[in-house]
Write an enzyme that holds these catalytic residues in place. Structure first.
Site, PDB file in Angstrom:
ATOM      1  N   CYS A 177      -5.178  -5.665   2.585  1.00  0.00           N
ATOM      2  CA  CYS A 177      -4.564  -6.498   3.713  1.00  0.00           C
ATOM      3  C   CYS A 177      -4.957  -5.881   5.067  1.00  0.00           C
ATOM      4  CB  CYS A 177      -3.244  -6.909   3.545  1.00  0.00           C
ATOM      5  SG  CYS A 177      -1.969  -5.705   4.033  1.00  0.00           S
ATOM      6  N   GLU A 215      -0.603   0.794  -1.084  1.00  0.00           N
ATOM      7  CA  GLU A 215      -1.496   1.678  -0.270  1.00  0.00           C
ATOM      8  C   GLU A 215      -0.475   2.468   0.773  1.00  0.00           C
ATOM      9  OE1 GLU A 215      -1.956  -1.676  -0.781  1.00  0.00           O
ATOM     10  OE2 GLU A 215      -4.082  -2.122  -0.011  1.00  0.00           O
ATOM     11  N   HIS A 246       3.598  -1.883   0.446  1.00  0.00           N
ATOM     12  CA  HIS A 246       2.549  -2.059  -0.421  1.00  0.00           C
ATOM     13  C   HIS A 246       1.918  -0.907  -1.113  1.00  0.00           C
ATOM     14  CE1 HIS A 246       0.732  -6.117   1.676  1.00  0.00           C
ATOM     15  NE2 HIS A 246       2.051  -6.136   1.139  1.00  0.00           N
ATOM     16  N   CYS A 270      -2.649  -2.760   5.829  1.00  0.00           N
ATOM     17  CA  CYS A 270      -3.230  -1.536   4.813  1.00  0.00           C
ATOM     18  C   CYS A 270      -4.375  -0.981   5.335  1.00  0.00           C
ATOM     19  CB  CYS A 270      -3.075  -1.747   3.320  1.00  0.00           C
ATOM     20  SG  CYS A 270      -1.499  -1.784   2.607  1.00  0.00           S
TER      21      CYS A 270
END
Lengths: 153, 153
Positions: free
Chosen positions: B86, B57, B55, B89
């Site tokens: 999410c 992040e 992801h 993260c």
């Protein structure tokens, strides 16, 4: 799988945790197994790697993904870890759609499977994980206690 | 920092999200800023990297840690991300002790800051994060909508 299989893989996770202990890292180890074979094994590398995301589970997941070539391949895999995963690792287990999570001992301060919350079985997320807790619990717990006693000395 | 600074960094996160869009990835971008400078910038690379943990992040955090050389250096940093993080993260943001999280638009299906749960400000965990939500919300939200409309075509 039978209980003996779970102990077999958890013993490998414990070997990894012992490696972390020897390096002065919080002694947590993880194994990913697929069709009764070890796909990846790793230990906590937070201090060595200067990376607070390098928990045993994250390192094992990244290794398995590299090896298997596609993230969807973990959907039949089991992840064994000596200590209950934190929110980050529990979230990564959901993201990678791992089928089964087996852990040794609870983390009452940060555990995100039973202790503080349950991210891996949240019905609002798009994947839920089977969970087996307490495999070789005493061995996993004692290694953690031994580490924190040694830190205080 | 003033609102204009937040928009400055969120615009860079949006540029990253546009790169993800062009690659057929869910268009989410992230920036880590320290003392008003960009330390790292990244976009979602899940499909490209065959890595469900890649992801925006997570990629930005790993890049920043590599660059800064020690994970404790993020304790004064701000992470800008176009969409609410999410659980994975959000957990990584807590692990790396990032000071401030600024996000654009909510993720009502998996957001772990306001939508489903709040991992970054859980008083039981050992770090809590300042949160600013809704910076360039419309731009961030419209890019996501455009992506999912294009997927359905």
């Amino acid at each position: 799988m039978f209980a003996l299989d779970h102990e077999f893989f958890m013993n490998i996770a414990l070997e990894e945790a012992e490696k972390a202990f020897a390096l002065g890292e919080v002694p947590i180890g993880a194994v990913i197994a697929l069709s009764s074979e070890v796909v990846s094994r790793a230990h906590n590398m937070k201090e060595q790697c200067h990376d607070a995301t390098a928990h045993a589970e994250m390192v094992a997941i990244r290794q398995a993904l590299e090896k298997l070539g596609h993230w969807r391949h973990l959907k039949e895999a089991a992840l064994y870890v000596t200590v209950e995963p934190c929110p980050m690792c529990a979230g990564a287990i959901v993201q990678t759609r791992i089928k089964t999570l087996v852990y040794g001992t609870a983390d009452i301060k940060a555990g995100a499977v039973h202790s503080l919350m349950n991210i891996v079985q949240d019905p609002r997320l798009n994947h839920q994980v089977e969970v087996i807790a307490g495999v070789l619990e005493q061995e996993c717990s004692e290694l953690m206690k031994k580490f924190f006693v040694s830190l205080r000395k």
